[in-house]
Design a protein around this motif. Structure first.
Motif, mmCIF file in Angstrom:
data_model
loop_
_atom_site.group_PDB
_atom_site.id
_atom_site.type_symbol
_atom_site.label_atom_id
_atom_site.label_comp_id
_atom_site.label_asym_id
_atom_site.label_seq_id
_atom_site.Cartn_x
_atom_site.Cartn_y
_atom_site.Cartn_z
ATOM 1 N N HIS A 61 0.833 -1.205 0.000
ATOM 2 C CA HIS A 61 0.000 0.000 0.000
ATOM 3 C C HIS A 61 0.865 1.251 0.000
ATOM 4 C CE1 HIS A 61 0.772 -0.602 4.280
ATOM 5 N NE2 HIS A 61 0.303 0.605 4.555
ATOM 6 N N HIS A 63 1.223 3.934 2.029
ATOM 7 C CA HIS A 63 1.798 4.644 3.180
ATOM 8 C C HIS A 63 3.319 4.701 3.066
ATOM 9 C CE1 HIS A 63 -1.887 4.253 6.025
ATOM 10 N NE2 HIS A 63 -1.823 5.448 5.481
ATOM 11 N N HIS A 66 5.876 2.148 3.899
ATOM 12 C CA HIS A 66 5.903 0.969 3.023
ATOM 13 C C HIS A 66 6.431 1.296 1.627
ATOM 14 C CE1 HIS A 66 3.706 -1.826 5.716
ATOM 15 N NE2 HIS A 66 3.432 -0.659 6.284
ATOM 16 N N HIS A 169 -7.215 -1.450 5.011
ATOM 17 C CA HIS A 169 -6.399 -0.588 5.868
ATOM 18 C C HIS A 169 -6.449 0.864 5.392
ATOM 19 C CE1 HIS A 169 -2.817 0.840 7.970
ATOM 20 N NE2 HIS A 169 -2.217 1.069 6.823
ATOM 21 N N ASP A 194 -0.345 -3.991 5.830
ATOM 22 C CA ASP A 194 -0.986 -3.495 7.054
ATOM 23 C C ASP A 194 -2.439 -3.926 6.985
ATOM 24 O OD1 ASP A 194 1.350 -2.381 7.784
ATOM 25 O OD2 ASP A 194 0.709 -0.290 7.627
HETATM 26 ZN ZN LIG Z 1 -0.122 1.556 6.485
#
Ligand SMILES: [Zn+2]
Length: 472
Positions: A61, A63, A66, A169, A194
């Motif tokens: 994902h 974020h 990551h 998430h 996540d």
């Molecule tokens: Zn995350």
């Protein structure tokens, strides 16, 4: 198949897991480490893998912990594809540019300060600091992204494929299943990325996964139980009303992606239903403007409730009392504005960005509230606020905390212990081993004990550099 854990092993940030399959190498995520500056600098600059020999990156994902170090990987010689869901690809476009901008500005600031000090002391000039990566590096990274939709098997080699499922998430978040098959040998490995939770605003609940032998599972809240998300609106309503009655401001540090849009949606609904007064709401982040546009484009990722809201003609991210602020000069004007009002600003852990200015200007006034909405990693300013420290440092200067500090854990985008245990229930009978990542040690160890007790499965909490052979 061999897996080596490098980042988010024994900690939360900097996700980076290395896979070796038939001599080819892959990465699961390539995130930025966050926290104490010296440690994270070293980790982020020195990748533990040979970038040029990585065949592909599978990204769970968008974020930053990551995805945020992908430009360093590219700068170091990686030229392969970065596979991600369509919404993740769109979000990374905005987020990697934003991160590059922050890196450039930070380096500029540090160099200016060093130059100034050097002049003052007539001392030796220090070597200038280079940004971790530049906008040019981010722009060389973006064309490498390739979209892979949910539930669509993607072949990596003749023997290896992967498929992604909704991790619930954030927008576009995925859990991955890697499938290796050769001469009747089959190894199936799941990576949770996540993992979200049921009943969050906007996102769908996490998908259950088909059977696998091995599971890499996040453990952010592996030792905790969240309060039910059902109470979140009531609690938000109380905080807003209490602060309004004092004539104060509500300062909300929030990740520009995910939490900001969830809060905007909840505030919209509360104001529409007359549960909170109609006070101005500012989303003070250039990134949130771009990211909210991406949200509007990816309705396919929304839960049924949010879709219904849209069908009824509501624009949950841009209602009348809401103002998006892109320019820094507009952001500064908020200092002179009288309360009550709400400001949502990044970064979510109060480590950088405009939220620092809002905190410096508002923490000392007891009428105000700082509303913490997400996970706060160790050593971050956000964590110090949650732990109710009486004095904190903002921009290196001491600030006395007199404002109310409230936490809205209910909005957490991470599953808690019972939700993690519940989610892995269908996987448990076929599991040979679980690897716990993305958690501080006490959280991972608590989850390991719970998994052993519930399912009797072998669990490991790997340290950086630990390798495991995944046999059929
Ligand atoms: Zn995350």
């Amino acid at each position: 198949m061999k897996v080596t854990f490098w980042g988010a092993a024994g900690e939360v940030t900097g996700s980076l897991h290395h896979l070796e399959v038939d001599g080819s190498q892959y990465l699961l995520d390539c995130g930025l480490a966050q926290g104490r500056r010296k440690d994270t600098e070293r980790k982020n600059r020195n990748l533990p893998v040979k970038a040029g020999s990585i065949a592909a990156v599978l990204l769970s994902h968008a974020h930053i912990d990551h995805s945020g170090n992908l430009p360093t990987l590219v700068k170091s010689g990686f030229q392969g594809p970065i596979y991600a869901t369509p919404a993740t690809v769109d979000l990374c476009d905005a987020m990697l540019r934003d991160t590059a901008h922050i890196q450039e500005k930070d380096a500029e600031f540090v160099n200016k300060r060093a130059e100034h000090r050097g002049r003052e002391s007539h001392g030796n000039r220090l070597e200038p600091v280079e940004p971790l990566f530049t906008m040019a590096d981010a722009e060389r990274t973006l064309p490498l992204f390739q979209q892979v939709g949910y539930y669509t098997p993607k072949s990596l080699t003749g023997h290896l494929s992967y498929e992604c499922y909704d991790a619930g998430h954030m927008l576009g978040s995925s859990a991955l299943i890697l499938h290796y098959h050769d001469n009747g040998e089959r190894v199936r490995l799941a990576y949770s990325g996540d993992l979200g939770r049921p009943n969050l605003p906007i996102t769908r609940p996490p998908d259950p996964l088909p059977p696998v032998q091995y599971l890499i599972l996040e453990s952010t809240y592996g030792g905790k139980l969240h309060k039910s998300a059902a109470h979140v609106t009531g609690k938000l309503q109380d905080v807003v009303n209490r602060t309004c009655a004092r004539g104060g401001r509500i300062i909300v540090p929030a990740f520009a992606v995910g939490r900001t849009q969830q809060l905007v949606l909840l505030l919209h609904q509360l104001a529409n239903e007359g549960h909170i007064p109609s006070i101005p709401i500012f989303v003070d982040s250039p990134l949130a403007v771009d990211v909210t546009a991406v949200f509007r484009r990816h309705v396919e990722c929304f839960n049924a409730q949010t879709r219904q809201y849209l069908l009824e003609g509501e624009d949950p991210f841009g209602f009348g009392r809401l103002q998006y602020i892109r320019e820094a000069s507009e952001s500064k004007k908020l200092n002179d504005l009288h309360g009550p009002f709400v400001v949502i600003s990044a970064s979510g852990m109060c480590e950088q960005g405009r939220i620092l200015h809002h905190l410096r200007n508002n923490l000392e006034d007891p009428r105000n509230t700082v509303l913490i909405t997400g996970f706060q990693a160790r050593e971050t300013l956000g964590r110090k606020l949650v732990e109710k420290m009486r004095e904190v440092r903002v921009f290196g200067e001491p600030v006395t905390v007199r404002a109310e500090i409230s936490s809205l854990d209910e909005l957490s985008g991470h599953a808690d212990q019972s939700e993690l245990i519940e989610w892995m229930k269908p996987l448990a009978p076929g599991l040979k081993k679980v690897f716990l990542v993305h958690g501080e040690p006490e959280q991972s160890l608590a989850l390991a004990a719970a998994i052993r007790a519930h399912y009797g499965v072998d669990v490991s909490t790997p340290s950086p550099g630990d390798s495991f052979l995944l046999e059929p």
